[in-house]
Design a protein around this motif. Sequence first.
Motif, PDB file in Angstrom:
ATOM      1  N   LEU A   1       0.851  -1.195   0.000  1.00 45.18           N
ATOM      2  CA  LEU A   1       0.000   0.000   0.000  1.00 45.18           C
ATOM      3  C   LEU A   1       0.888   1.247   0.000  1.00 45.18           C
ATOM      4  O   LEU A   1       1.877   1.316   0.732  1.00 45.18           O
ATOM      5  CB  LEU A   1      -0.895   0.000   1.235  1.00 45.18           C
ATOM      6  N   HIS A   2       0.523   2.214  -0.813  1.00 41.91           N
ATOM      7  CA  HIS A   2       1.321   3.442  -0.907  1.00 41.91           C
ATOM      8  C   HIS A   2       0.492   4.623  -1.351  1.00 41.91           C
ATOM      9  O   HIS A   2      -0.481   4.483  -2.087  1.00 41.91           O
ATOM     10  CB  HIS A   2       2.485   3.255  -1.899  1.00 41.91           C
ATOM     11  N   THR A   3       0.927   5.794  -0.900  1.00 42.24           N
ATOM     12  CA  THR A   3       0.536   7.055  -1.522  1.00 42.24           C
ATOM     13  C   THR A   3       1.370   7.132  -2.786  1.00 42.24           C
ATOM     14  O   THR A   3       2.571   6.846  -2.756  1.00 42.24           O
ATOM     15  CB  THR A   3       0.940   8.232  -0.601  1.00 42.24           C
ATOM     16  N   GLU A   4       0.765   7.513  -3.926  1.00 37.63           N
ATOM     17  CA  GLU A   4       1.548   7.568  -5.158  1.00 37.63           C
ATOM     18  C   GLU A   4       2.639   8.636  -5.041  1.00 37.63           C
ATOM     19  O   GLU A   4       2.366   9.768  -4.630  1.00 37.63           O
ATOM     20  CB  GLU A   4       0.618   7.884  -6.349  1.00 37.63           C
ATOM     21  N   ASN A   5       3.868   8.244  -5.385  1.00 37.44           N
ATOM     22  CA  ASN A   5       5.014   9.162  -5.341  1.00 37.44           C
ATOM     23  C   ASN A   5       5.069   9.939  -4.031  1.00 37.44           C
ATOM     24  O   ASN A   5       5.242  11.175  -4.013  1.00 37.44           O
ATOM     25  CB  ASN A   5       5.001  10.091  -6.563  1.00 37.44           C
TER      26      ASN A   5
ATOM     27  N   VAL B   1      -4.593   5.055   0.359  1.00 44.43           N
ATOM     28  CA  VAL B   1      -3.388   4.439  -0.194  1.00 44.43           C
ATOM     29  C   VAL B   1      -3.852   3.271  -1.063  1.00 44.43           C
ATOM     30  O   VAL B   1      -4.942   2.737  -0.867  1.00 44.43           O
ATOM     31  CB  VAL B   1      -2.421   3.948   0.911  1.00 44.43           C
ATOM     32  N   HIS B   2      -2.999   2.916  -2.027  1.00 42.17           N
ATOM     33  CA  HIS B   2      -3.382   1.811  -2.910  1.00 42.17           C
ATOM     34  C   HIS B   2      -2.200   0.874  -3.112  1.00 42.17           C
ATOM     35  O   HIS B   2      -1.053   1.221  -2.826  1.00 42.17           O
ATOM     36  CB  HIS B   2      -3.922   2.347  -4.246  1.00 42.17           C
ATOM     37  N   GLY B   3      -2.495  -0.301  -3.613  1.00 36.85           N
ATOM     38  CA  GLY B   3      -1.465  -1.304  -3.897  1.00 36.85           C
ATOM     39  C   GLY B   3      -2.082  -2.317  -4.846  1.00 36.85           C
ATOM     40  O   GLY B   3      -3.059  -2.010  -5.542  1.00 36.85           O
TER      41      GLY B   3
ATOM     42  N   HIS C   1      -4.472   1.969 -18.253  1.00 35.82           N
ATOM     43  CA  HIS C   1      -3.828   3.272 -18.481  1.00 35.82           C
ATOM     44  C   HIS C   1      -3.861   4.008 -17.151  1.00 35.82           C
ATOM     45  O   HIS C   1      -4.898   3.997 -16.454  1.00 35.82           O
ATOM     46  CB  HIS C   1      -4.615   4.102 -19.497  1.00 35.82           C
ATOM     47  N   ARG C   2      -2.756   4.659 -16.820  1.00 42.16           N
ATOM     48  CA  ARG C   2      -2.716   5.432 -15.573  1.00 42.16           C
ATOM     49  C   ARG C   2      -2.424   6.895 -15.890  1.00 42.16           C
ATOM     50  O   ARG C   2      -1.564   7.190 -16.725  1.00 42.16           O
ATOM     51  CB  ARG C   2      -1.602   4.881 -14.668  1.00 42.16           C
ATOM     52  N   ILE C   3      -3.155   7.786 -15.226  1.00 43.87           N
ATOM     53  CA  ILE C   3      -2.847   9.224 -15.334  1.00 43.87           C
ATOM     54  C   ILE C   3      -2.782   9.820 -13.933  1.00 43.87           C
ATOM     55  O   ILE C   3      -3.387   9.292 -12.994  1.00 43.87           O
ATOM     56  CB  ILE C   3      -3.896  10.009 -16.177  1.00 43.87           C
TER      57      ILE C   3
HETATM   58 FE   FE2 Z   1       0.668   3.270  -7.331  1.00 50.80          FE
END
Ligand code: FE2
Length: 330
Positions: A159-163, A289-291, A307-309
């Motif tokens: 699990l993470h906060t993006e960047n 948070v996501h993973g 696709h990720r934005i």
């Molecule tokens: Fe991510």
Amino acid sequence: MTSARIDTDPNREAPTAQVDLTGAERTALGALAEQLSRTAPGGVDHPRWLVAARRLSCHLPVRLLEAIRQYRHDPGGDGLLTVGNLPIDEDAVPPTPDVPDSAETSATIPAATAMLLGLQLGEVIAYRDEKRGALVQNVVPVRSLAGSQSNGGSVELSLHTENAFHPHRPDYVGMLCLRGGREEVGTLVSAVRHALPLLDESDVAVLRTARFVTSAPPSFRAGHRTDPHPVLTGGTADPNVRVDFHATSALDEEAAGALERLRGAMVAEGTAMVLRPGEMAFMDNRVLVHGRGAFTPRYDGRDRWLHRIFVHLDNRRTSDSRIDSGPVLI
Ligand SMILES: [Fe+2]
Ligand SMILES: O=C(O)CCC(=O)C(=O)O
């Protein structure tokens, strides 16, 4: 998914916003995406194409515009906006790419669709040191990255906060599914609002102090470890979270204990969200948070493909970090 469930009672916490396009809405959005995909010079990273994309994004079906506006105002307890029945035809999608740093630079229908939605939510941005600054990135399994903590991996992704390490991390992450793959692969999501009641007040107090440092994820070519930062900030009942359970470490034993208990609470409150072709989810990167769960790719062109934005809310805040005033941050 069912039709829009947008709460209009200002005294109630907004539920997860979920919109399934009707057949007519899908057709209308398909026509917009088609028009955009034919717009010169046909590249999603080109400034001239982006001007057209921003303009056309104002013509999304009104129910979708309403849902996006409401979500921007209040991401709800789950921090998610999900949209279904987007004009993606899995059979028309080419084989899933399987190379590192893969991105979609052509204005295909799926890339145009992701951009139309993202540009209504805010400013679509990317980072020079990640996937060469491409705005529409591919989330696909890559053989050489199988064991890595990146979206090219297929082991469980923490699990993470993006960047989380970046001073200008995204406000939102959008993911559009082009192909589900043979196996159900869940994006794990966990909102801090749900995890909070599982924690002692003393842990919450520690998490609010600058006793944590975070390093850049493997997808970044460069990036420094942060100065000490708090994991929780903002309102007590509805805080923001900044943590990457793989890349964030605590500076002392007490902070390490609090971080580990937060991880346990966020894992306990997490759910797996399986995206199907034509579904797009926006995740509020301040509140959840996501993973991703582990899976077994075959690298045969039929694997899962998203696709990720990334979306920011305010261009002015990043003016000193954007190259040539464009959407790519240093
Ligand atoms: Fe991510
Ligand atoms: O594969 C997923 O569902 C999520 C991967 C991820 O964390 C990302 O692309 O930012």
